[in-house]
Design a protein around this motif. Structure first.
Motif, short mmCIF file in Angstrom:
data_model
loop_
_atom_site.label_atom_id
_atom_site.label_comp_id
_atom_site.label_asym_id
_atom_site.label_seq_id
_atom_site.Cartn_x
_atom_site.Cartn_y
_atom_site.Cartn_z
N ALA A 8 34.99 82.73 -57.34
CA ALA A 8 35.50 81.68 -57.84
C ALA A 8 36.03 81.58 -59.24
O ALA A 8 37.17 81.27 -59.56
N LEU A 9 35.43 82.02 -60.11
CA LEU A 9 35.57 82.21 -61.56
C LEU A 9 36.73 83.18 -61.76
O LEU A 9 37.47 83.03 -62.75
N ILE A 35 32.51 62.18 -58.04
CA ILE A 35 31.40 62.55 -58.63
C ILE A 35 30.65 63.20 -57.12
O ILE A 35 30.73 62.60 -56.10
N ALA A 36 30.55 64.42 -57.25
CA ALA A 36 29.89 65.15 -56.22
C ALA A 36 28.66 65.27 -56.02
O ALA A 36 27.89 66.13 -55.07
N GLY A 37 27.72 64.91 -56.92
CA GLY A 37 26.38 65.21 -57.19
C GLY A 37 25.80 64.82 -58.50
O GLY A 37 26.48 64.33 -59.34
N GLU A 38 24.44 65.03 -58.73
CA GLU A 38 23.81 64.82 -59.95
C GLU A 38 23.47 65.93 -60.66
O GLU A 38 23.23 66.72 -60.06
N THR A 39 23.24 66.11 -61.83
CA THR A 39 22.72 67.07 -62.88
C THR A 39 21.95 66.75 -63.85
O THR A 39 22.57 65.66 -64.31
N ALA A 94 21.00 77.77 -63.60
CA ALA A 94 20.07 76.52 -63.77
C ALA A 94 20.54 75.61 -62.74
O ALA A 94 19.66 74.86 -62.26
N HIS A 95 21.95 75.37 -62.31
CA HIS A 95 22.33 74.84 -61.26
C HIS A 95 21.83 75.14 -59.72
O HIS A 95 21.37 74.08 -58.96
N ILE A 96 21.73 76.40 -59.68
CA ILE A 96 21.05 76.86 -58.22
C ILE A 96 19.54 76.53 -58.40
O ILE A 96 19.12 76.06 -57.05
N ILE A 97 18.85 76.70 -59.39
CA ILE A 97 17.36 76.15 -59.34
C ILE A 97 17.28 74.66 -59.11
O ILE A 97 16.38 74.23 -58.31
N ASN A 121 32.27 72.60 -62.64
CA ASN A 121 33.29 73.30 -62.61
C ASN A 121 33.40 74.11 -61.04
O ASN A 121 32.27 74.09 -60.68
N ALA A 122 34.48 74.47 -60.86
CA ALA A 122 34.85 75.09 -59.58
C ALA A 122 33.76 76.26 -59.19
O ALA A 122 33.02 76.30 -58.13
N SER A 123 33.37 77.12 -60.21
CA SER A 123 32.28 78.47 -59.77
C SER A 123 31.13 77.68 -59.65
O SER A 123 30.21 78.23 -58.72
N THR A 124 30.66 76.62 -60.61
CA THR A 124 29.35 76.18 -60.63
C THR A 124 29.06 75.43 -59.21
O THR A 124 28.24 75.80 -58.41
N PHE A 125 30.13 74.65 -58.68
CA PHE A 125 30.07 73.83 -57.55
C PHE A 125 30.12 74.78 -56.62
O PHE A 125 29.29 74.57 -55.61
#
Ligand code: SDX
Length: 410
Positions: free
Chosen positions: A240-241, A31-35, A382-385, A214-218
């Motif tokens: 990455a994608l 687990i590398a973080g929360e969302t 959404a993840h960047i925000i 996923n890899a690109s979102t991370f």
């Protein structure tokens, strides 16, 4: 699905031994973080608490984009305002259009691929965006809508240039009277798609929109975590994608099916010829594109949804560029799937049905992963925000495997 209520404990430095105890290559199972955006489990996939089958059946991509970016289901007035804002942002800055046109020769010859041109075009969008250096919530939301609106226009203009055609919808970014998914197809072809085709693309954009770390979102979160800007984080996500182990697999999956069709011929479908082809692939340890998943080990919830939709349009015996009736691709794909399951217990991921479905719709293969970007921009944004709103620099440790300490003038 767990819902975190207590605040995360203050991180404390761990000892090297403790860190090494949890080391996993490729961060597998870590687990590398929360969302709060998405939850993926063997049993299901939820976007902000809404299950993927529910969304695919009952929502539109614009509603899902709003849900991911704003965090709730839009009211009718919120949705119409959101759609109007996105339509108004569809046209490109002339600097972006002239860049795409200048790449015509490279694209047409295949020396430059659409995913790379898209990545560069997104960087130019950043240079021309008045909010580029502003990481605040409101500015990030404005940039998210501009990227959501403009990426289909970039894809369409690229396809026009590859086809040697005049740019379609240069002034308005397409046809402002049609919805997002339909406009994407219109920008590429100049034809308004049939309702059924528009809905299939719309659902594919819903399925591709978001998928937690996923890899690109991370990648995008790591870039945002340094307090770099959204365009930079999205450019990293596109890079990455593109990889064939990630989003690039939808193009490679279709190329693999074309290779099998070429080798066994239409008459070989359903025969031992396909089994022999697959066993040769197994013997050479070939990675079969569109199969397997780092998280899903009992099947990708999205794959059967898209497979069914694609097969439905293929049964109308649409002819493909290769001249084979579209249904033949699904018959071949289903035989390949069965062999993968029987011999390797490996399920198809969403990229496998995507290839067959987009091919049936006549979409050029090199545009499959750019279309993935046109959808995943909502998840990335959404993840960047989320990262900017509650940031902690993402900086893991590494396990040293190099030389023991030694003297330069030893
Ligand atoms: C996406 O993470 C996400 O959420 C991504 C995504 C999203 O929405 O963002 O879902 C989108 O990227 C889907 C995945 C698309 N990629 C592909 O289809 C490429 C092909 N798939 C494989 O490369 C692989 O399945 C991965 C990369 C997707 C996952 O690989 P893992 O978790 O690292 O698993 P692995 O490579 O360690 O495989 C375990 C075993 C191996 O066998 P052994 O070496 O132990 O004998 O399964 C085999 C692998 O060889 N295997 C495959 C295979 N996938 C796994 N063998 C042949 N073909 C495959 N596709």
């Amino acid at each position: 699905m767990s819902t975190a209520t207590t605040p995360a404990p203050k991180p404390t430095a761990v000892s090297k031994e403790q860190a090494e105890a949890v080391f996993a290559k490729g961060l597998e199972g870590i687990i590398a973080g929360e969302t709060a955006i998405c939850s993926i489990e063997q049993g299901g996939l939820w976007y902000r608490g809404y299950e993927i089958h529910d969304l695919a059946q009952n929502a539109t991509f614009e509603e899902v984009a709003f849900l991911l970016l704003e965090g709730h289901k839009p009211s009718a007035s919120e949705l119409s305002r959101f759609k109007a804002e996105v339509i108004a942002e569809r046209p490109l800055h002339p600097a972006v259009t002239s860049f795409i046109e200048s790449m015509g020769g490279y694209l047409a010859s295949g020396r430059a691929v659409p995913m790379d041109i898209l990545r560069s075009a997104i960087s130019i969008l950043g240079h021309t965006d008045p909010d580029c250096q502003d990481n605040s919530g409101p500015a990030n939301l404005r940039k998210s809508k501009r990227l959501l609106a403009k990426i289909p226009t970039i894809i369409g203009h690229m396809q026009n240039v590859i086809d040697g055609k005049a740019i379609i919808g240069r002034e308005l970014g397409g046809d402002p009277t049609i919805d997002h998914a339909a406009n994407l197809l219109y920008l590429m072809t100049g034809q308004k798609p049939a309702k059924e085709y528009a809905r299939v693309i719309d659902v594919s954009l819903i399925l591709y929109a978001e998928h937690d770390y996923n890899a690109s979102t991370f990648t995008s979160r790591v870039i945002a975590g340094t307090l770099s800007d959204m365009h930079g984080a999205v450019s990293g996500g596109v890079a990455a994608l593109k990889g064939s182990l990630h989003g690039g697999a939808n193009e490679m999956a279709m190329e693999m099916l074309k290779e099998i069709m070429h080798d066994v011929g239409e008459k070989g479908i359903g025969t031992k010829a396909v089994d022999d082809w697959m066993h040769k692939a197994f013997d050479t340890k070939r990675k079969l594109m569109g199969f397997g998943h780092r998280v899903y080990k009992n099947g990708d919830h999205r794959a059967p949804i898209l497979h069914k939709l694609g097969r439905n349009i293929a049964t109308s015996d649409a002819k493909n560029p290769g001249g084979h009736p579209a249904i033949k691709w699904f018959e071949l794909g289903e035989q390949v799937q069965k062999i993968m399951l029987d011999k390797k217990t490996i399920h198809p991921n969403v990229d496998f049905p995507c290839g067959m479905t987009y091919f049936t719709m006549g979409i050029p293969v090199p545009q499959y992963t750019p279309i993935f970007v046109a959808s995943r921009i909502t998840g990335w944004a959404a993840h960047i925000i989320e990262q900017h709103a509650n940031n902690r620099l993402i900086r893991p440790l590494s396990k040293y495997t190099g030389e023991a300490p030694r003297k330069w003038n030893g």
